[in-house]
Design a protein around this motif. Structure first.
Motif, PDB file in Angstrom:
ATOM      1  N   ALA A 153      23.579  -5.031  -0.535  1.00 32.75           N
ATOM      2  CA  ALA A 153      23.789  -6.278  -0.223  1.00 32.75           C
ATOM      3  C   ALA A 153      24.290  -6.586   1.367  1.00 32.75           C
ATOM      4  O   ALA A 153      25.006  -5.914   1.744  1.00 32.75           O
ATOM      5  N   VAL A 154      23.212  -7.250   1.883  1.00 26.92           N
ATOM      6  CA  VAL A 154      23.643  -7.477   3.358  1.00 26.92           C
ATOM      7  C   VAL A 154      23.736  -8.970   3.855  1.00 26.92           C
ATOM      8  O   VAL A 154      22.906  -9.841   3.416  1.00 26.92           O
TER       9      VAL A 154
ATOM     10  N   GLU B  81      33.245 -15.772  -1.749  1.00 26.24           N
ATOM     11  CA  GLU B  81      32.216 -16.137  -2.892  1.00 26.24           C
ATOM     12  C   GLU B  81      30.911 -15.201  -2.994  1.00 26.24           C
ATOM     13  O   GLU B  81      30.678 -14.703  -3.920  1.00 26.24           O
ATOM     14  N   LEU B  82      30.456 -14.818  -1.830  1.00 25.25           N
ATOM     15  CA  LEU B  82      29.600 -13.760  -1.775  1.00 25.25           C
ATOM     16  C   LEU B  82      29.879 -12.306  -2.081  1.00 25.25           C
ATOM     17  O   LEU B  82      29.356 -11.511  -3.094  1.00 25.25           O
ATOM     18  N   LEU B  83      31.006 -11.965  -1.489  1.00 23.47           N
ATOM     19  CA  LEU B  83      31.587 -10.500  -2.013  1.00 23.47           C
ATOM     20  C   LEU B  83      31.914 -10.510  -3.581  1.00 23.47           C
ATOM     21  O   LEU B  83      31.554  -9.355  -4.273  1.00 23.47           O
ATOM     22  N   ARG B  84      32.503 -11.535  -4.098  1.00 20.05           N
ATOM     23  CA  ARG B  84      32.915 -11.603  -5.493  1.00 20.05           C
ATOM     24  C   ARG B  84      31.628 -11.512  -6.340  1.00 20.05           C
ATOM     25  O   ARG B  84      31.486 -10.683  -7.336  1.00 20.05           O
ATOM     26  N   LYS B  85      30.545 -12.197  -5.986  1.00 19.66           N
ATOM     27  CA  LYS B  85      29.266 -12.044  -6.766  1.00 19.66           C
ATOM     28  C   LYS B  85      28.622 -10.704  -6.644  1.00 19.66           C
ATOM     29  O   LYS B  85      28.273 -10.055  -7.575  1.00 19.66           O
TER      30      LYS B  85
ATOM     31  N   LYS C 254      34.795  -0.463  -3.794  1.00 14.06           N
ATOM     32  CA  LYS C 254      33.766  -0.198  -2.938  1.00 14.06           C
ATOM     33  C   LYS C 254      34.250  -0.654  -1.554  1.00 14.06           C
ATOM     34  O   LYS C 254      35.110  -1.466  -1.323  1.00 14.06           O
ATOM     35  N   ILE C 255      33.444   0.098  -0.478  1.00 13.78           N
ATOM     36  CA  ILE C 255      33.798  -0.142   0.894  1.00 13.78           C
ATOM     37  C   ILE C 255      32.757  -1.309   1.288  1.00 13.78           C
ATOM     38  O   ILE C 255      31.601  -1.215   1.334  1.00 13.78           O
ATOM     39  N   ILE C 256      33.341  -2.101   2.133  1.00 13.44           N
ATOM     40  CA  ILE C 256      32.532  -3.116   2.845  1.00 13.44           C
ATOM     41  C   ILE C 256      32.492  -2.560   4.432  1.00 13.44           C
ATOM     42  O   ILE C 256      33.335  -2.129   5.049  1.00 13.44           O
TER      43      ILE C 256
ATOM     44  N   GLY D 173      29.927  -1.214  -1.018  1.00 16.56           N
ATOM     45  CA  GLY D 173      29.399  -2.462  -1.726  1.00 16.56           C
ATOM     46  C   GLY D 173      28.768  -3.466  -1.074  1.00 16.56           C
ATOM     47  O   GLY D 173      28.036  -4.386  -1.735  1.00 16.56           O
ATOM     48  N   ALA D 174      28.868  -3.600   0.140  1.00 21.28           N
ATOM     49  CA  ALA D 174      28.174  -4.618   0.983  1.00 21.28           C
ATOM     50  C   ALA D 174      28.192  -4.574   2.331  1.00 21.28           C
ATOM     51  O   ALA D 174      29.129  -3.716   2.911  1.00 21.28           O
ATOM     52  N   ILE D 175      27.241  -4.964   3.058  1.00 26.18           N
ATOM     53  CA  ILE D 175      27.098  -4.928   4.654  1.00 26.18           C
ATOM     54  C   ILE D 175      27.395  -6.390   5.244  1.00 26.18           C
ATOM     55  O   ILE D 175      26.651  -7.411   4.803  1.00 26.18           O
ATOM     56  N   ILE D 176      28.438  -6.663   5.984  1.00 27.23           N
ATOM     57  CA  ILE D 176      28.353  -7.845   6.870  1.00 27.23           C
ATOM     58  C   ILE D 176      28.069  -7.621   8.257  1.00 27.23           C
ATOM     59  O   ILE D 176      28.767  -6.823   8.814  1.00 27.23           O
ATOM     60  N   THR D 177      27.075  -8.278   8.772  1.00 29.12           N
ATOM     61  CA  THR D 177      26.652  -8.048  10.055  1.00 29.12           C
ATOM     62  C   THR D 177      26.421  -9.108  10.977  1.00 29.12           C
ATOM     63  O   THR D 177      25.980 -10.293  10.390  1.00 29.12           O
TER      64      THR D 177
END
Length: 314
Positions: free
Chosen positions: A271-272, A306-310, A192-194, A241-245
């Motif tokens: 997931a944001v 921790e969050l991305l692994r989840k 997945k791409i972050i 996979g997730a967004i980190i903003t």
């Protein structure tokens, strides 16, 4: 004038922001600078003594001031603007702010408290993030200490300063702290791409190093609009996979990113994670209300892992 944090937080729901607008020179036509009021704890005139730093006092930091028993490092903002990493030993004293009194902005962000010496305050301005342009639109180069610009009432340009970069320049040991923490991070196996949204180049670099250490692929965007344009232009979003903003960004803020993702049936399950130096309780509560999946203090590697692994385990 900046104590009503809850009211300021609500501005984010309308993609709005407040900036403290100030000057560093006595010239009537001096340039205007700004920083987000969320990062400001208080503004004071300091008439007490300074504890000078050990060694030469020709750098960006003047010394330490004491506020209600708390020792706080004091940075001359004008000296920092004339600092160059190419000439780290350059004498910056000729660029000091020329004032009888010390007007100091006490800031809290990224778990640090610092004092920033400025010359004078113009006023607090309120703008929609759509009225804030990324620095490059005004020809500011990639090494600029300016993250974005907006306009003052008379049409003159206000330069919004990258205070995260200032901290990294003044205290390089803090900038390298996250690098030391990278040793504890372990690979996350995922295709997945972050997606990363961050307007501060120094903060984006730290975040990218963490994601690279985790062995993940990523795309970085300098503002929320570019990230949302990417998300909603994709025929399939399954690869995200997730967004980190970040929260404070030109054009579209992080809160607006969060709202847009979570209110859309096609993207609400992405997931944001909010990654912000402005970690006040009101910000955390607002992010929770808008269904953020996590809130971390700026570029904390362990929390990100921790969050991305989840989220990537799903």
């Amino acid at each position: 004038m900046i104590s009503d944090i809850d009211r300021t937080t609500s501005l984010h729901l309308n993609n709005e922001v407040q900036f403290l607008c100030f000057t560093l020179d006595k010239d009537n036509h001096s340039e205007l600078y700004a920083m987000n009021v969320f990062k400001i704890r208080e503004i004071i005139y300091y008439n007490g003594d300074f504890t000078e730093t050990v060694g030469e006092n020709d750098g960006m930091m003047i010394g330490f001031l004491t506020v209600r028993g708390e020792s706080i490092p004091l940075i001359d903002m004008r000296r920092w603007l004339h600092y160059s990493s190419q000439e780290p030993k350059r004498d910056l004293r000729p660029y000091s702010i020329d004032s009888q009194k010390s007007l100091v902005v006490i800031c809290n962000f990224s778990n640090y408290t610092v004092g920033i010496k400025i010359l004078s305050v113009k006023r607090i301005i309120q703008r929609n993030w759509s009225e804030v342009s990324v620095g490059s639109e005004y020809g500011l180069d990639g090494s600029s200490k300016v993250t974005a610009t907006t306009k003052y009432d008379d049409g003159s340009v206000i330069q919004i300063l990258d205070v995260e970069r200032m901290i990294a320049d003044v205290f390089p040991m803090f900038d390298n702290f996250s690098n030391l923490n990278l040793q504890s991070l372990e690979i996350i196996h995922s295709d997945k791409i972050i997606l990363l949204a961050e307007d501060s180049k120094s903060a984006a670099k730290s975040l990218q190093k963490i994601i690279e250490k985790l062995g993940l692929k990523y795309f970085t965007f300098p503002n929320g609009k570019m990230l949302l344009d990417y998300v909603f232009s994709e025929a399939s979003i399954d690869h995200i996979g997730a967004i980190i903003t970040d929260l404070e960004m030109p054009v579209i803020s992080g809160f607006e990113v969060l709202k847009s993702i979570k209110e859309n049936p096609q993207t609400k399950d992405i997931a944001v994670i909010v990654n912000s130096s402005m970690s006040s309780d009101s910000n955390k509560q607002m992010a929770h209300t808008l269904h953020a999946d996590g809130f971390i203090t700026k570029s904390n590697g362990d929390e990100i892992e921790e969050l991305l692994r989840k989220f990537l385990a799903h």
